[in-house]
Design a protein around this motif. Structure first.
Motif: not given
Ligand code: AKG
Ligand code: FE2
Length: 284
Positions: A12-13, A15-19, A89-91
């Motif tokens: 997932a992205t 806030y601009g960061e790929e996680v 946040l990704a969830l």
């Protein structure tokens, strides 16, 4: 699969960061299908221990009749990392889409003798007709084991899809109780019927709830008033944004300040500003 063993759906992205969140796609599918997911070992034993100690020291004592303490981000810095955990946040974004914010962060400290809470929908606080797209998602992190005896959350699987029904109470509706170990995360979508259980033990059942909604809606708890500006200043940028110091939608949309990034305007508004100042942040 990529080299980390994740499927693409687990990336997932945020806030601009790929996680990379192994399991993400499966949890989102569960939330979509039955309204909730349970994720064991969301945080490790050391973090659970510190969470329990910090909450009991910094937020308790609460009124003996109360089992919920609100405005946590205004009262303590001990859960900041849990609120802006990129996995969480990704969830939340997986359920609601990119535009999210914290709606309310609360401590659920079910005291011995606490009665069962009535079943309800967390999104019922906004008087919108159903069906509507999901706009609230709640994540509860257990600081103690959740058992049937100490009031594990009661819920009605699939009820988030019963758009044409009023919430009914047991025994008129079949419920399940989510037993889970300390450190687990229970996530549910705001339309699912649920409530805290009854605590018949002599120990409290401690948890935190991190509840998100769409960033272009009003938050359940007023974070701008609840969290002092000096505390906001101590927060990492992502947390400030999740707290609501961000464009709700676009630079002209809900939440903007003078067409500029609200976060860049906080101090300027406080100390006074001139739109013609060459140091003003760019519009947009
Ligand atoms: O305590 C719980 O398990 C759930 C509480 C809850 O749903 C609420 O306060 O809105
Ligand atoms: Fe609730």
């Amino acid at each position: 699969m990529n080299s980390n063993g994740d499927t693409n759906a687990d990336i997932a992205t945020v806030y601009g960061e790929e996680v990379h969140v192994p399991g993400l796609a499966g949890w989102l599918a569960e939330i979509d299908e039955r309204g909730y997911a349970v994720i064991p070992d969301w945080i490790g034993p050391e973090r659970v221990k510190r969470l329990g100690e910090d909450l009991r020291r910094e937020v308790n004592p609460i009124d003996k009749t109360m089992v919920r303490a609100h405005n946590l981000l205004g009262k303590t810095r001990c859960v900041d990392d849990l609120v802006c955990d990129p996995r969480l946040l990704a969830l939340a974004q997986g359920v609601l889409g990119d535009k999210i914010q914290v709606s309310v962060v609360a401590m659920f400290d079910l005291l011995p003798g606490a009665k069962a809470q009535g079943l309800h929908q967390d999104d019922g606080l906004w008087p919108l007709p159903r069906p509507h797209p999901p706009f609230v998602v709640n994540g509860v992190i257990a600081a103690d084991d959740f058992t049937k005896e100490n009031g594990a959350t009661v819920l009605v699987p699939g009820s988030h899809k019963w758009h044409d029904q009023e919430v009914r109470q047991p025994p008129d509706v079949a419920t399940v109780q989510v037993e889970m170990g300390a450190g687990s995360l229970l996530v549910w979508t705001g339309a699912m019927w649920h409530g805290g259980g009854a605590n018949t033990t002599d120990q409290s059942r401690l948890a935190i709830a991190i509840n998100f909604n769409l960033s272009y809606l009003r938050q359940q708890e007023n974070q701008y008033i609840g969290v002092p500006r000096e505390e906001v200043a101590k927060m990492p940028e992502r947390l400030r944004r999740v707290l609501g110091y961000q464009h709700g939608m676009s630079f002209v949309g809900p939440g903007m300040v003078d067409l500029r990034d609200p976060l860049e305007m906080v101090d300027r508004v406080h100390f006074g500003y001139d739109v013609n100042d060459p140091d003003m942040p760019a519009i947009g």
